[in-house]
Design a protein around this motif. Structure first.
Motif, PDB file in Angstrom:
ATOM      1  N   UNK A 251       0.850  -1.191   0.000  1.00  0.00           N
ATOM      2  CA  UNK A 251       0.000   0.000   0.000  1.00  0.00           C
ATOM      3  C   UNK A 251       0.885   1.241   0.000  1.00  0.00           C
ATOM      4  N   UNK A 252       0.277   2.387  -0.225  1.00  0.00           N
ATOM      5  CA  UNK A 252       1.051   3.633  -0.251  1.00  0.00           C
ATOM      6  C   UNK A 252       1.799   3.852   1.064  1.00  0.00           C
ATOM      7  N   UNK A 253       1.122   3.559   2.187  1.00  0.00           N
ATOM      8  CA  UNK A 253       1.768   3.721   3.484  1.00  0.00           C
ATOM      9  C   UNK A 253       2.954   2.797   3.650  1.00  0.00           C
ATOM     10  N   UNK A 254       2.795   1.538   3.202  1.00  0.00           N
ATOM     11  CA  UNK A 254       3.893   0.582   3.300  1.00  0.00           C
ATOM     12  C   UNK A 254       5.078   1.023   2.441  1.00  0.00           C
ATOM     13  N   UNK A 255       4.803   1.503   1.242  1.00  0.00           N
ATOM     14  CA  UNK A 255       5.868   1.965   0.351  1.00  0.00           C
ATOM     15  C   UNK A 255       6.619   3.137   0.984  1.00  0.00           C
ATOM     16  N   UNK A 256       5.884   4.085   1.550  1.00  0.00           N
ATOM     17  CA  UNK A 256       6.524   5.229   2.193  1.00  0.00           C
ATOM     18  C   UNK A 256       7.423   4.782   3.345  1.00  0.00           C
ATOM     19  N   UNK A 257       6.903   3.871   4.152  1.00  0.00           N
ATOM     20  CA  UNK A 257       7.681   3.394   5.297  1.00  0.00           C
ATOM     21  C   UNK A 257       8.922   2.625   4.899  1.00  0.00           C
ATOM     22  N   UNK A 258       8.829   1.814   3.858  1.00  0.00           N
ATOM     23  CA  UNK A 258       9.979   1.026   3.439  1.00  0.00           C
ATOM     24  C   UNK A 258      11.009   1.898   2.716  1.00  0.00           C
ATOM     25  N   UNK A 259      10.584   2.981   2.138  1.00  0.00           N
ATOM     26  CA  UNK A 259      11.565   3.929   1.598  1.00  0.00           C
ATOM     27  C   UNK A 259      12.378   4.541   2.739  1.00  0.00           C
ATOM     28  N   UNK A 260      11.727   4.804   3.846  1.00  0.00           N
ATOM     29  CA  UNK A 260      12.456   5.307   5.016  1.00  0.00           C
ATOM     30  C   UNK A 260      13.411   4.236   5.539  1.00  0.00           C
ATOM     31  N   UNK A 261      12.906   3.002   5.611  1.00  0.00           N
ATOM     32  CA  UNK A 261      13.745   1.846   6.007  1.00  0.00           C
ATOM     33  C   UNK A 261      14.979   1.768   5.124  1.00  0.00           C
ATOM     34  N   UNK A 262      14.794   1.894   3.831  1.00  0.00           N
ATOM     35  CA  UNK A 262      15.911   1.792   2.897  1.00  0.00           C
ATOM     36  C   UNK A 262      16.944   2.888   3.136  1.00  0.00           C
ATOM     37  N   UNK A 263      16.486   4.075   3.520  1.00  0.00           N
ATOM     38  CA  UNK A 263      17.409   5.182   3.763  1.00  0.00           C
ATOM     39  C   UNK A 263      18.327   4.929   4.947  1.00  0.00           C
ATOM     40  N   UNK A 264      17.931   4.036   5.848  1.00  0.00           N
ATOM     41  CA  UNK A 264      18.739   3.753   7.031  1.00  0.00           C
ATOM     42  C   UNK A 264      19.973   2.917   6.710  1.00  0.00           C
ATOM     43  N   UNK A 265      20.052   2.424   5.474  1.00  0.00           N
ATOM     44  CA  UNK A 265      21.263   1.726   5.048  1.00  0.00           C
ATOM     45  C   UNK A 265      22.478   2.643   5.160  1.00  0.00           C
ATOM     46  N   UNK A 266      22.260   3.958   5.092  1.00  0.00           N
ATOM     47  CA  UNK A 266      23.366   4.908   5.194  1.00  0.00           C
ATOM     48  C   UNK A 266      24.062   4.833   6.552  1.00  0.00           C
ATOM     49  N   UNK A 267      23.305   4.523   7.608  1.00  0.00           N
ATOM     50  CA  UNK A 267      23.923   4.420   8.931  1.00  0.00           C
ATOM     51  C   UNK A 267      24.179   2.972   9.342  1.00  0.00           C
ATOM     52  N   UNK A 268      23.749   2.040   8.498  1.00  0.00           N
ATOM     53  CA  UNK A 268      24.016   0.624   8.759  1.00  0.00           C
ATOM     54  C   UNK A 268      24.390  -0.052   7.445  1.00  0.00           C
ATOM     55  N   UNK A 269      25.559   0.284   6.907  1.00  0.00           N
ATOM     56  CA  UNK A 269      25.964  -0.224   5.592  1.00  0.00           C
ATOM     57  C   UNK A 269      26.488  -1.668   5.652  1.00  0.00           C
ATOM     58  N   UNK A 270      25.588  -2.567   6.029  1.00  0.00           N
ATOM     59  CA  UNK A 270      25.927  -3.982   6.192  1.00  0.00           C
ATOM     60  C   UNK A 270      24.872  -4.806   5.477  1.00  0.00           C
ATOM     61  N   UNK A 271      25.291  -5.823   4.737  1.00  0.00           N
ATOM     62  CA  UNK A 271      24.348  -6.670   4.017  1.00  0.00           C
ATOM     63  C   UNK A 271      23.491  -7.474   4.988  1.00  0.00           C
TER      64      UNK A 271
END
Length: 446
Positions: A251-271
């Motif tokens: 859903x739109x809300x889920x997409x928005x939230x997971x985009x935020x999740x994805x941005x956190x890779x910047x502070x946790x650059x681990x596979x």
């Protein structure tokens, strides 16, 4: 339902595991299997007072293990040593040998689906309530009939509801749980109020060469990542988790939230492969991890090793509360057991007040047994406040059998989104398409 779960929290001062949930495979036992389900006729014998809730002693006297009975029990790794101690006590009291085998809780329902009909499954298993629908429809577990009245007195009502399916009780509730934010008191001097605070802290604390990180969680596991979806308006199934025809994971809300999740890779650059439970547990123990998203099942791993506290998960931008998943873990009796009476007796034995308290002391799990949870040992524990507050803004995992179709496709989506910075909407759409196809191809069970 959420209101009921909040009542559970307030009444018991305990909270809800599941760590990474795997689907139940092999739902249809082979008709050619030489093993047949156990006879369910182990109910309380005639002559007992069915109008009253018998106490434990009277109920246990009404059921005796089968002659020559021996049991195999599957238990999550961190609690194997404790359950072996209880097995010895059970042997002394009932003269039944109990072997305990380490099997991760998220794997037990799937193994039971394959091993139960083959006669290789444990007599007593333990898993989270989201697996119950599939286990029941596949005919894998026996009802909790002998001890139902006792459970209605000893266990919280909501824990019993989560351990039931279509109005019938199957489980012997063990614990209620959600996850919150562990923090190292020697490192963290000011508690974060928002994820922006976490990000700012991590940028100053991180040192990838020394494997030092501000925060970690298992980034491929839907159970934990649900905070990013639900907090922004996403959901798993519609109508409070009861309508599998309405999937809100893209859903739109889920997409928005997971985009935020994805941005956190910047502070946790681990596979995701390197963000396992064992890795983050070790780093937290070593003082290389400041914040750790985890559940009460890990308290025992950190006691006497880390100076730590527990707090609710911080808010997201815009004041959005972090909505976690919550659940109930219960023991269940394998319907293919040769010794249903002994198995039911052990499942009751391991969840009674005394043993629930012993389990809390040994492992930190938060019991569903209300008599145990009201004991000062638990009620006055300073670590539980963070879980209590987080539980107040949690959502219970759905019990629908279709829940089993969610975990693997979503894990693949999260892996691509995190590791490869994949297109969020595209990956979530692909995962939901797969989930719908799997649901449609699974014959409905009556």
């Amino acid at each position: 339902m959420k209101k009921k779960m909040l009542v559970l929290l307030t009444a018991t001062l305990v909270v809800s595991s599941l760590t990474g949930c795997s689907s139940i495979a092999g739902d249809n036992p082979s008709s050619s299997s030489p093993v047949k389900p156990a006879n369910e006729a182990t109910k309380q014998p005639e002559g007992t007072d069915k109008g009253k809730n018998d106490n434990a002693a009277n109920t246990n006297a009404a059921i005796k293990p089968e002659p020559g009975a021996s049991l195999l029990v599957w238990e999550d790794g961190a609690e194997v040593a404790f359950v072996k101690e209880l097995a010895a006590a059970f042997k002394q009291q009932y003269n039944v040998d109990v072997k305990v085998e380490s099997v991760p809780a998220p794997d037990q329902a799937g193994r039971l689906a394959n091993d139960g009909p083959a006669g290789l499954g444990a007599d007593v298993v333990m898993f989270a309530h989201d697996k119950l629908g599939n286990a029941v429809t596949a005919g894998l577990v026996l009802p909790n009939d002998v001890f139902q009245k006792e459970m209605e007195t000893a266990m919280d009502k909501t824990a019993l509801e989560a351990s039931s399916y279509n109005g019938k009780l199957y489980g012997y509730p063990k614990s209620v749980e959600t996850y919150a934010l562990f923090y190292n008191k020697d490192i963290v001097k000011e508690l974060p109020k928002t994820w922006d605070d976490i990000i700012a802290f991590s940028k100053t604390f991180n040192d990838q060469a020394k494997k030092k990180y501000g925060i970690m969680w298992e980034t491929k596991i839907t159970y934990y990542n649900y905070i990013f979806m639900a907090s922004f308006g996403g959901y798993m199934f519609g109508k409070n988790g009861t309508d599998a025809s309405d999937i809100g994971l893209n859903s739109d809300g889920a997409v928005e939230g997971i985009k935020y999740y994805q941005s956190l890779h910047d502070i946790l650059p681990v596979k995701v492969e390197d963000l396992s439970y064992d890795v983050k547990t070790q780093l937290f123990q070593e003082g290389k991890l400041a914040f750790n998203i985890d559940g009460p099942w890990s308290i025992g791993s950190f006691k006497d090793k880390v100076n730590f506290g527990v707090m609710p998960l911080p808010d997201f931008p815009g004041g959005k509360k972090a909505i976690s998943f919550s659940g109930v873990r219960s023991y269940y009796v394998n319907s293919y057991t040769k010794y249903p009476k002994a198995a039911k007796l052990f499942a009751q034995f391991i969840t009674n007040k005394d043993n629930a308290l012993k389990n809390f002391k040994a492992t930190g799990i938060l019991p569903a047994n209300t008599e145990a949870s009201q004991d000062p040992l638990i009620a006055n524990d300073p670590l539980l406040g963070g879980f209590i507050k987080q539980f107040a803004q949690s959502q219970p995992m759905p019990t629908l059998p279709q829940t089993a179709n969610v975990w693997t496709p979503m894990e693949g989506a999260f892996t691509a989104i995190w590791n490869d910075h994949g297109d969020v909407r595209k990956k979530l759409d692909e995962a939901v398409k797969t989930i719908k196809e799997q649901i449609a191809s699974t014959p409905a069970k009556k």
